[in-house]
Design a protein around this motif. Structure first.
Motif, PDB file in Angstrom:
ATOM      1  N   GLY A  11       0.830  -1.195   0.000  1.00  0.00           N
ATOM      2  CA  GLY A  11       0.000   0.000   0.000  1.00  0.00           C
ATOM      3  C   GLY A  11       0.871   1.255   0.000  1.00  0.00           C
ATOM      4  N   PRO A  12       0.342   2.349   0.541  1.00  0.00           N
ATOM      5  CA  PRO A  12      -0.909   2.478   1.290  1.00  0.00           C
ATOM      6  C   PRO A  12      -2.155   2.407   0.406  1.00  0.00           C
ATOM      7  CG  PRO A  12       0.124   4.627   1.047  1.00  0.00           C
ATOM      8  CD  PRO A  12       1.093   3.619   0.492  1.00  0.00           C
ATOM      9  N   ASN A  13      -3.273   2.077   1.055  1.00  0.00           N
ATOM     10  CA  ASN A  13      -4.530   1.991   0.314  1.00  0.00           C
ATOM     11  C   ASN A  13      -5.092   3.384   0.048  1.00  0.00           C
ATOM     12  OD1 ASN A  13      -5.828   2.807   2.718  1.00  0.00           O
ATOM     13  ND2 ASN A  13      -6.241   0.706   3.344  1.00  0.00           N
ATOM     14  N   PRO A  14      -6.081   3.504  -0.848  1.00  0.00           N
ATOM     15  CA  PRO A  14      -6.624   4.825  -1.195  1.00  0.00           C
ATOM     16  C   PRO A  14      -7.217   5.581  -0.018  1.00  0.00           C
ATOM     17  CG  PRO A  14      -7.262   3.199  -2.837  1.00  0.00           C
ATOM     18  CD  PRO A  14      -6.645   2.440  -1.700  1.00  0.00           C
ATOM     19  N   LYS A  44       0.254  -3.135  -8.541  1.00  0.00           N
ATOM     20  CA  LYS A  44      -0.514  -4.347  -8.860  1.00  0.00           C
ATOM     21  C   LYS A  44       0.351  -5.371  -9.584  1.00  0.00           C
ATOM     22  CE  LYS A  44      -4.062  -2.202 -10.825  1.00  0.00           C
ATOM     23  NZ  LYS A  44      -5.384  -2.005 -11.483  1.00  0.00           N
ATOM     24  N   THR A  45       1.153  -4.920 -10.544  1.00  0.00           N
ATOM     25  CA  THR A  45       1.980  -5.869 -11.282  1.00  0.00           C
ATOM     26  C   THR A  45       3.102  -6.423 -10.416  1.00  0.00           C
ATOM     27  OG1 THR A  45       3.307  -4.044 -12.212  1.00  0.00           O
ATOM     28  CG2 THR A  45       1.465  -4.868 -13.542  1.00  0.00           C
ATOM     29  N   LYS A  46       3.644  -5.603  -9.535  1.00  0.00           N
ATOM     30  CA  LYS A  46       4.686  -6.100  -8.640  1.00  0.00           C
ATOM     31  C   LYS A  46       4.116  -7.133  -7.671  1.00  0.00           C
ATOM     32  CE  LYS A  46       8.477  -4.877  -8.230  1.00  0.00           C
ATOM     33  NZ  LYS A  46       9.735  -5.430  -8.821  1.00  0.00           N
ATOM     34  N   LYS A  47       2.888  -6.902  -7.197  1.00  0.00           N
ATOM     35  CA  LYS A  47       2.266  -7.868  -6.284  1.00  0.00           C
ATOM     36  C   LYS A  47       1.991  -9.183  -7.011  1.00  0.00           C
ATOM     37  CE  LYS A  47       0.370  -9.091  -2.339  1.00  0.00           C
ATOM     38  NZ  LYS A  47       0.046 -10.499  -2.631  1.00  0.00           N
ATOM     39  N   LYS A 100      -5.737  -3.876   4.453  1.00  0.00           N
ATOM     40  CA  LYS A 100      -6.534  -3.878   3.238  1.00  0.00           C
ATOM     41  C   LYS A 100      -5.830  -3.016   2.193  1.00  0.00           C
ATOM     42  CE  LYS A 100     -11.097  -2.589   1.441  1.00  0.00           C
ATOM     43  NZ  LYS A 100     -12.381  -1.895   1.748  1.00  0.00           N
ATOM     44  N   SER A 101      -5.123  -3.681   1.273  1.00  0.00           N
ATOM     45  CA  SER A 101      -4.253  -2.948   0.353  1.00  0.00           C
ATOM     46  C   SER A 101      -5.015  -2.162  -0.704  1.00  0.00           C
ATOM     47  CB  SER A 101      -3.276  -3.908  -0.318  1.00  0.00           C
ATOM     48  OG  SER A 101      -2.403  -4.462   0.648  1.00  0.00           O
ATOM     49  N   SER A 102      -5.962  -2.788  -1.406  1.00  0.00           N
ATOM     50  CA  SER A 102      -6.740  -2.115  -2.465  1.00  0.00           C
ATOM     51  C   SER A 102      -5.827  -1.375  -3.438  1.00  0.00           C
ATOM     52  CB  SER A 102      -7.748  -1.130  -1.846  1.00  0.00           C
ATOM     53  OG  SER A 102      -8.607  -1.778  -0.942  1.00  0.00           O
ATOM     54  N   LEU A 120       2.381   9.729  -0.433  1.00  0.00           N
ATOM     55  CA  LEU A 120       3.292  10.717   0.139  1.00  0.00           C
ATOM     56  C   LEU A 120       2.825  11.237   1.496  1.00  0.00           C
ATOM     57  CD1 LEU A 120       4.047  12.815  -3.077  1.00  0.00           C
ATOM     58  CD2 LEU A 120       5.586  11.203  -1.939  1.00  0.00           C
ATOM     59  N   ASN A 121       1.548  11.032   1.824  1.00  0.00           N
ATOM     60  CA  ASN A 121       0.997  11.630   3.043  1.00  0.00           C
ATOM     61  C   ASN A 121       0.385  10.610   3.997  1.00  0.00           C
ATOM     62  OD1 ASN A 121       1.122  14.772   2.865  1.00  0.00           O
ATOM     63  ND2 ASN A 121       0.656  14.065   0.797  1.00  0.00           N
ATOM     64  N   THR A 122       0.828   9.364   3.903  1.00  0.00           N
ATOM     65  CA  THR A 122       0.360   8.320   4.804  1.00  0.00           C
ATOM     66  C   THR A 122       1.522   7.781   5.622  1.00  0.00           C
ATOM     67  OG1 THR A 122      -1.360   7.663   3.236  1.00  0.00           O
ATOM     68  CG2 THR A 122      -0.765   6.071   4.946  1.00  0.00           C
TER      69      THR A 122
END
Length: 374
Positions: A132-135, A159-162, A150-152, A326-328
């Motif tokens: 993540g971070p998730n949205p 997504k491709t790296k996961k 919860k990655s989302s 950047l802000n999580t």
């Protein structure tokens, strides 16, 4: 456990981390051969490596990670693969199909080549962004491999790296053509910094354009824990040793590990300032606009680019998902890698900072001159 007379393949050999890993292998191990695999490999890199290679053979394999025959040739007779190659993109500038073809299909083809050519060990370089971070910007403070989140995932890159990481870990235990079994593991480094980091260089150039004032895109409280490139290379080497050790191979195989070090926890923007303040740079006290309005601006940019997509591909410099990243607050411990791989940071924070600042100081006059010429 020494790598002894192993034959190693390093994909992404010319990259930021790839070069550092190859140098570390040459410094600490007497492997028989290192195969440098990349699209193109510069003569200057080979010349610099020849100065420290000792009796280790260095062989060049230039080609496409999506070429199955090329990968089989590169893996033939090898015992260990470090898979570092991937497309890195955090602003969605790369076509998603291209990214999937390289990051996912390329990894799958490389795994298949390992099975066909009896490569015993495979280490995949993943990323913190598969977590993540998730949205929603839900924070993690000093997380570990057991942290539930919860990655989302929204970025094509994450997504491709996961997916590539999942395929790597699922391949653990696959039967090789020789009858042996493949052992795999994945490493998830934090944001990697150090000599050669193009992200850092880009921030410095932006600061030069802004009269030596760095832009703030992160709130100070959004703390993360970057990791020095030399320590990431050390973690890869230690993972390889663990996979070769018969007593550790089964314990480590099929697992992922977070890789961090003792770099202080700060926000991305403040970390840039920590490294560049010795060079005379300052940083904006606050975000250019309040965070909520920043999201609105990003949304407008994204919508405008989407409307233009049928005619031309325009990519905004920042989007909502990147702004969230950047802000999580998002930090992770390396304790499991320490316990199971035997990884400990090779470089202290003081050494990492000194090396990075010296490199930036060397780049500074060159970047000033480039801007002056423009």
């Amino acid at each position: 456990m020494s790598l002894g007379s192993d034959v190693c393949v390093v994909t992404g050999a010319c990259g930021f981390l790839g070069q550092r890993l190859i140098r570390l292998i040459l410094q600490e191990e007497k492997v028989a051969e290192i195969r440098l695999l990349d699209k193109t490999i510069k003569a200057q890199l080979l010349q610099s490596l020849n100065e420290c290679r000792g009796d280790t053979k260095l062989n060049v394999f230039e080609g496409d990670i999506r070429d199955a025959d090329f990968l089989r040739r590169a893996c033939r007779g090898a015992s260990l693969v470090f898979h570092l190659a991937s497309i890195i993109d955090v602003i969605n500038a790369v076509d998603p199909n291209e990214m999937h073809a390289v990051n996912v299909k390329g990894t799958q083809l490389l795994l298949e080549a390992c099975i066909q050519e009896n490569v015993a060990s495979f280490i995949y370089t993943s990323t913190i962004e598969v977590m993540g971070p998730n949205p929603e910007g839900e924070p993690i403070f000093k997380g570990d491999e057991d942290t539930v989140y919860k990655s989302s995932l929204k970025f094509a890159y994450s997504k491709t790296k996961k997916e590539a990481e999942d395929r790597t870990l699922q391949a653990n235990g696959e039967v090789l053509h020789s009858g042996g079994r493949l052992a795999t593991c994945a490493l998830r480094p934090m944001y990697i910094y150090g000599e050669g980091c193009q992200f850092l260089l880009g921030h410095m150039v932006d600061g030069l354009r802004n009269r030596e004032v760095l832009y703030r895109t992160s709130l100070p409280e959004a703390k993360v824990n970057p990791v020095y490139v030399g320590n990431v290379a050390a973690a890869h080497l230690q993972a390889a040793r663990s996979l070769k050790d018969p007593q550790k191979r089964n314990e480590v195989g099929g697992k992922f590990y977070f890789v961090s070090d003792d770099t202080p926890h700060v926000s991305y923007s403040d970390f840039n300032h920590v490294l560049m303040s010795p060079l005379g740079f300052h940083i904006q006290d606050k975000l250019m606009v309040p965070l909520r309005f920043f999201y609105i601006i990003c949304f407008i940019w994204e919508m405008a680019c989407m409307m233009l997509r049928p005619f031309c591909r325009v990519v905004p410099p920042i989007n909502r998902q990147l702004l969230t990243m950047l802000n999580t607050p998002f930090s992770f411990s390396y304790q499991k890698a320490k316990r199971e791989l035997g990884y400990t940071p090779k470089y202290s924070w003081q050494e990492a900072r000194k090396n990075t600042v010296e490199w930036l100081a060397d780049q500074l006059p060159k970047e000033r001159e480039k801007l002056w010429r423009k």
